[in-house]
Design a protein around this motif. Structure first.
Motif, PDB file in Angstrom:
ATOM      1  N   CYS A  16       0.868  -1.172   0.000  1.00 20.91           N
ATOM      2  CA  CYS A  16       0.000   0.000   0.000  1.00 20.91           C
ATOM      3  C   CYS A  16       0.910   1.229   0.000  1.00 20.91           C
ATOM      4  O   CYS A  16       2.132   1.091  -0.014  1.00 20.91           O
ATOM      5  N   GLU A  20      -1.636   5.100   3.475  1.00 22.92           N
ATOM      6  CA  GLU A  20      -2.586   4.007   3.723  1.00 22.92           C
ATOM      7  C   GLU A  20      -2.087   3.110   4.851  1.00 22.92           C
ATOM      8  O   GLU A  20      -2.872   2.652   5.690  1.00 22.92           O
ATOM      9  N   TYR A  24      -4.063   1.927   8.194  1.00 17.45           N
ATOM     10  CA  TYR A  24      -4.308   0.527   8.558  1.00 17.45           C
ATOM     11  C   TYR A  24      -3.759   0.217   9.954  1.00 17.45           C
ATOM     12  O   TYR A  24      -4.387  -0.517  10.735  1.00 17.45           O
ATOM     13  N   ARG A  27      -5.952   1.413  12.695  1.00 18.97           N
ATOM     14  CA  ARG A  27      -7.158   0.603  12.851  1.00 18.97           C
ATOM     15  C   ARG A  27      -6.867  -0.790  13.407  1.00 18.97           C
ATOM     16  O   ARG A  27      -7.784  -1.599  13.587  1.00 18.97           O
ATOM     17  N   TRP A  29      -5.082  -3.134  11.868  1.00 19.00           N
ATOM     18  CA  TRP A  29      -5.171  -4.099  10.777  1.00 19.00           C
ATOM     19  C   TRP A  29      -3.803  -4.625  10.320  1.00 19.00           C
ATOM     20  O   TRP A  29      -3.725  -5.345   9.339  1.00 19.00           O
ATOM     21  N   LEU A  51      -1.528  -8.417   6.849  1.00 17.93           N
ATOM     22  CA  LEU A  51      -2.643  -7.485   6.860  1.00 17.93           C
ATOM     23  C   LEU A  51      -3.944  -8.202   7.172  1.00 17.93           C
ATOM     24  O   LEU A  51      -4.159  -9.341   6.757  1.00 17.93           O
ATOM     25  N   VAL A  55      -8.330  -5.122   5.011  1.00 19.09           N
ATOM     26  CA  VAL A  55      -7.511  -4.369   4.067  1.00 19.09           C
ATOM     27  C   VAL A  55      -7.786  -4.822   2.644  1.00 19.09           C
ATOM     28  O   VAL A  55      -7.981  -4.009   1.738  1.00 19.09           O
TER      29      VAL A  55
END
Length: 242
Positions: A16, A20, A24, A27, A29, A51, A55
């Motif tokens: 990513c 980004e 992530y 969050r 993730w 991930l 995602v």
């Protein structure tokens, strides 16, 4: 072994963009060696980054759009008196040859980034994407993706000019990457570049005695402009890769 920010490692691995990655991580993730990562955390190149399935779901919803940019449109933000190419992305302007199952939604215009600009006087293949992986592939510092152009010129090519275009020129005090340049016909050259400095082809031509009359980008990596009509757009197909 040196540790660097996880977001940088993720971007370097093509997972990513760095922005980004930070999102992530915030969050929850992203895991490093099976442990949930924290924002600003560092890791080594040998560590495993995984991930969350959220995602993949989010990335698959992001679109990449191909436009055949006409002259007089700017690639990026609107400028006084000029219209940005993103204004062409409407339901009415979608190419009839587009076989993508995606339905056009104005939410797809959010966060679209230009991945390789064309100047206002140039035409052809322009990529706008919501996907940081695509943007990095095309315009990242280490990108080696080829861009192919057809360039109509006038003037008298200086002796050895073709050789210089291929491998002997510098711009802004820096040596250019090797190019592939050859004559297509009496007044048209084919350029294949692996970089994209501002007005690079026009400036290269000026250095060897030529003036560019027209410039059209026809390919980026493995993706061709093909028969996409001028001023229209289509989605990057699921099977296409730059």
């Amino acid at each position: 072994m040196e540790k660097v920010r996880i977001s940088k490692l993720m971007a370097e691995r093509g997972m990513c963009s760095r922005r980004e990655a930070d999102s992530y991580i915030e969050r929850g993730w992203v895991k490093v060696d099976g442990v949930v990562a924290t924002l600003g955390e560092r890791a080594t190149a040998s560590q495993t980054i995984t991930l969350d399935k959220n995602v993949a779901s989010q990335q698959s919803a992001r679109v990449t759009i191909l436009i055949n940019k006409p002259m007089a449109y700017v690639s990026g933000q609107a400028e006084d008196g000029y219209t940005p190419a993103v204004a062409l992305i409407t339901a009415a302007n979608r190419s009839r040859t587009d076989r993508s199952p995606l339905r056009f939604d104005r939410n797809q215009l959010r966060g679209l980034a230009v991945a390789g600009r064309l100047d206002i006087d140039s035409t052809g293949l322009l990529v706008l994407t919501q996907d940081g992986r695509v943007a990095r592939t095309l315009i990242g510092e280490d990108s080696e993706v080829e861009k192919e152009y057809l360039v109509r010129v006038q003037g008298k090519l200086r002796p050895g000019g073709l050789e210089l275009l291929n491998e002997g020129l510098s711009l802004d005090g820096k040596r250019l990457k090797r190019a592939q340049v050859q004559w297509q016909n009496d007044d048209q050259l084919r350029f294949v570049l692996r970089e994209g400095k501002k007005r690079q082809i026009r400036r290269m031509c000026e250095l060897v005695g030529l003036t560019v009359l027209g410039l059209k980008r026809v390919r980026i990596g493995q993706v061709m402009l093909a028969d996409l009509p001028v001023g229209q757009w289509r989605y990057l197909a699921a099977h296409e890769r730059f």
